[in-house]
Design an enzyme around this catalytic site. Sequence first.
Site, PDB file in Angstrom:
ATOM      1  CB  CYS A 126      59.794  23.746  29.497  1.00  0.00           C
ATOM      2  SG  CYS A 126      59.696  24.873  28.179  1.00  0.00           S
ATOM      3  CB  SER A 127      55.985  21.179  28.186  1.00  0.00           C
ATOM      4  OG  SER A 127      55.609  21.987  29.698  1.00  0.00           O
ATOM      5  CB  CYS A 128      56.580  26.508  25.605  1.00  0.00           C
ATOM      6  SG  CYS A 128      57.757  26.602  25.659  1.00  0.00           S
ATOM      7  CB  CYS A 137      58.875  23.217  23.730  1.00  0.00           C
ATOM      8  SG  CYS A 137      59.475  24.139  25.117  1.00  0.00           S
TER       9      CYS A 137
HETATM   10 FE    FE Z   1      57.875  25.229  26.807  1.00  0.00          FE
END
Ligand code: FE
Length: 211
Positions: free
Chosen positions: A115-117, A112
């Site tokens: 961010c951190s999906c 991602c």
């Molecule tokens: Fe994300």
Amino acid sequence: MAHDHHDHDYDHEHGSELSETQIRVRALESILTEKGYVDPAALDLLIETYEKKVGPHNGARVIAKAWSDPDFRRRLLQDATPAIATVGYAGRQGEHIVALENTPQTHHMVVCTLCSCYPWPVLGLPPVWYKSAPYRAKAVIDPRGVLKDFGVELPAETEIRVWDSTAEIRYLVVPQRPAGTEGWSEERLATLVTRDSMIGTGLPKSPGEVA
Ligand code: FE
């Protein structure tokens, strides 16, 4: 003087117990609880759920089923979210999961960049490196280099495809079924499926590694 020294040691020991983030989280939790915004019991339940119940072992069961059941594999690749729900996994951050099947020709890797999906219902919470800036940047620029960092070397002719997760779409990599696992039960196959193999930064274990 001796007293000061003692205090210093005490602070030092205390500081190493809780990180800055942990202290902040604890402070926030106390304030929210005090004001009646959160119920500590509900919070504990949520944390326990993601620590013990939801994790990569969920995804491993999905992959093992895809390896064993051609009809499930077809449904998983067609529309992963409802297929995964039939195994019992659904929920937040997993509303739209897309399954990507690795083959000798194509290796998929998920990142991602923003961010951190991450697909929580099947993989749990993302590992720290997945959220790190170096991984997010390098996965796109030099995926083969990232694989090397993870100790994975693929044949030069294997194409590496990088998928950027978003809040809308989360990806689950279906690794190749390891050779020498003919006749294995789903339960046994699941022991070969690592978290990283479902992100695409790793490969499943070989039968020899779990024997
Ligand atoms: Fe994300």
